[in-house]
Design a protein around this motif. Structure first.
Motif, mmCIF file in Angstrom:
data_model
loop_
_atom_site.group_PDB
_atom_site.id
_atom_site.type_symbol
_atom_site.label_atom_id
_atom_site.label_comp_id
_atom_site.label_asym_id
_atom_site.label_seq_id
_atom_site.Cartn_x
_atom_site.Cartn_y
_atom_site.Cartn_z
ATOM 1 N N SER A 199 -4.303 10.680 0.541
ATOM 2 C CA SER A 199 -4.528 9.534 1.425
ATOM 3 C C SER A 199 -3.866 8.282 0.874
ATOM 4 O O SER A 199 -3.700 8.144 -0.341
ATOM 5 C CB SER A 199 -6.033 9.266 1.574
ATOM 6 O OG SER A 199 -6.696 10.364 2.174
ATOM 7 N N TYR A 213 -4.369 -2.714 9.331
ATOM 8 C CA TYR A 213 -4.451 -1.673 8.312
ATOM 9 C C TYR A 213 -4.094 -0.326 8.936
ATOM 10 O O TYR A 213 -4.288 -0.112 10.131
ATOM 11 C CB TYR A 213 -5.870 -1.589 7.744
ATOM 12 C CG TYR A 213 -6.403 -2.908 7.236
ATOM 13 C CD1 TYR A 213 -7.196 -3.712 8.052
ATOM 14 C CD2 TYR A 213 -6.114 -3.354 5.955
ATOM 15 C CE1 TYR A 213 -7.688 -4.925 7.612
ATOM 16 C CE2 TYR A 213 -6.602 -4.571 5.495
ATOM 17 C CZ TYR A 213 -7.390 -5.354 6.333
ATOM 18 O OH TYR A 213 -7.870 -6.559 5.886
ATOM 19 N N LEU A 214 -3.613 0.568 8.100
ATOM 20 C CA LEU A 214 -3.379 1.943 8.530
ATOM 21 C C LEU A 214 -3.932 2.864 7.458
ATOM 22 O O LEU A 214 -3.362 2.934 6.358
ATOM 23 C CB LEU A 214 -1.895 2.209 8.759
ATOM 24 C CG LEU A 214 -1.571 3.581 9.341
ATOM 25 C CD1 LEU A 214 -2.080 3.682 10.789
ATOM 26 C CD2 LEU A 214 -0.073 3.858 9.303
ATOM 27 N N GLN A 215 -5.026 3.520 7.768
ATOM 28 C CA GLN A 215 -5.586 4.518 6.866
ATOM 29 C C GLN A 215 -4.958 5.858 7.188
ATOM 30 O O GLN A 215 -5.063 6.350 8.320
ATOM 31 C CB GLN A 215 -7.103 4.600 7.036
ATOM 32 C CG GLN A 215 -7.774 5.649 6.173
ATOM 33 C CD GLN A 215 -7.683 5.333 4.688
ATOM 34 O OE1 GLN A 215 -7.888 4.195 4.281
ATOM 35 N NE2 GLN A 215 -7.367 6.340 3.881
ATOM 36 N N PHE A 234 -4.624 9.627 11.063
ATOM 37 C CA PHE A 234 -4.414 8.201 10.770
ATOM 38 C C PHE A 234 -5.370 7.363 11.614
ATOM 39 O O PHE A 234 -5.688 7.718 12.754
ATOM 40 C CB PHE A 234 -2.991 7.782 11.116
ATOM 41 C CG PHE A 234 -1.927 8.353 10.216
ATOM 42 C CD1 PHE A 234 -2.179 9.356 9.306
ATOM 43 C CD2 PHE A 234 -0.619 7.877 10.311
ATOM 44 C CE1 PHE A 234 -1.190 9.872 8.487
ATOM 45 C CE2 PHE A 234 0.394 8.380 9.510
ATOM 46 C CZ PHE A 234 0.110 9.389 8.596
ATOM 47 N N THR A 235 -5.791 6.244 11.035
ATOM 48 C CA THR A 235 -6.644 5.302 11.756
ATOM 49 C C THR A 235 -6.110 3.891 11.571
ATOM 50 O O THR A 235 -5.917 3.442 10.433
ATOM 51 C CB THR A 235 -8.088 5.365 11.256
ATOM 52 O OG1 THR A 235 -8.600 6.691 11.410
ATOM 53 C CG2 THR A 235 -8.970 4.408 12.051
ATOM 54 N N SER A 264 -1.556 -2.019 4.346
ATOM 55 C CA SER A 264 -2.031 -3.306 4.856
ATOM 56 C C SER A 264 -0.840 -4.164 5.249
ATOM 57 O O SER A 264 0.235 -4.052 4.651
ATOM 58 C CB SER A 264 -2.847 -4.054 3.790
ATOM 59 O OG SER A 264 -3.980 -3.325 3.399
ATOM 60 N N SER A 295 -6.644 -0.214 12.196
ATOM 61 C CA SER A 295 -7.687 -1.213 12.405
ATOM 62 C C SER A 295 -7.098 -2.592 12.131
ATOM 63 O O SER A 295 -5.997 -2.699 11.558
ATOM 64 C CB SER A 295 -8.888 -0.952 11.491
ATOM 65 O OG SER A 295 -8.512 -1.003 10.129
ATOM 66 N N ARG A 354 -3.640 3.843 2.107
ATOM 67 C CA ARG A 354 -4.016 2.796 3.058
ATOM 68 C C ARG A 354 -2.975 1.692 3.012
ATOM 69 O O ARG A 354 -2.754 1.086 1.955
ATOM 70 C CB ARG A 354 -5.388 2.223 2.735
ATOM 71 C CG ARG A 354 -5.913 1.257 3.790
ATOM 72 C CD ARG A 354 -7.218 0.646 3.335
ATOM 73 N NE ARG A 354 -7.911 -0.056 4.416
ATOM 74 C CZ ARG A 354 -8.498 -1.234 4.270
ATOM 75 N NH1 ARG A 354 -8.496 -1.842 3.098
ATOM 76 N NH2 ARG A 354 -9.122 -1.798 5.295
ATOM 77 N N GLY A 384 0.773 -1.233 0.000
ATOM 78 C CA GLY A 384 0.000 0.000 0.000
ATOM 79 C C GLY A 384 0.802 1.278 0.000
ATOM 80 O O GLY A 384 0.231 2.370 -0.090
ATOM 81 N N ASN A 422 -4.769 9.771 6.211
ATOM 82 C CA ASN A 422 -5.400 10.897 5.520
ATOM 83 C C ASN A 422 -4.639 12.182 5.809
ATOM 84 O O ASN A 422 -3.847 12.248 6.750
ATOM 85 C CB ASN A 422 -6.853 11.040 5.989
ATOM 86 C CG ASN A 422 -7.700 9.824 5.674
ATOM 87 O OD1 ASN A 422 -7.469 9.136 4.674
ATOM 88 N ND2 ASN A 422 -8.689 9.556 6.514
#
Length: 120
Positions: free
Chosen positions: A17, A79-81, A67-68, A21, A70, A19, A8, A83
């Motif tokens: 953005s 995962y790291l989203q 960042f988020t 993985s 999950s 993402r 990613g 933005n």
């Protein structure tokens, strides 16, 4: 043997953005914590975010609100989203998994890293 495979990363403009993985595979008994770290050129590796198997999270102050993190426990994937990316987010991002092997020995595995470049 445990492997962590990240994906990613890439080049993105400021404000964009991405993402990330990371999937863990191999002989694993349990993974208590999965996390993302990063290392910029000339700097030490630092924690970005981590998440427990129960879903508790913590973030570096520099990424809070942008960042988020999950995870999918069934897939041993985190995962790291990311933005609102900034040039200072440019770094190699590493995935980490901490838990137990089937032998009950500690598991502390790292991925190979994925490069994130934020630039116009």
């Amino acid at each position: 043997q445990v492997q962590l495979v990240e994906s990613g990363g890439g080049l993105v403009q400021p404000g964009g953005s991405l993402r990330l993985s990371c999937a863990a595979s191999g002989s694993i008994f349990s993974i208590n914590v999965m996390g993302w770290y990063r290392q910029a050129p000339g700097k030490q590796r630092e924690l970005v975010a981590r998440i427990t198997s129960g879903g508790s999270t913590n973030y570096a102050d520099s990424v809070k609100g942008r960042f988020t993190i999950s995870r999918d426990n069934a897939k041993n994937t985190v995962y790291l989203q990311m933005n609102s990316l900034k040039p200072e987010d440019t770094a190699v991002y590493y995935c980490n998994a901490y838990g137990r092997l089937p032998s009950r020995d500690a598991l502390d595995a790292w991925g190979q890293g994925t490069l994130v470049t934020v630039s116009s």
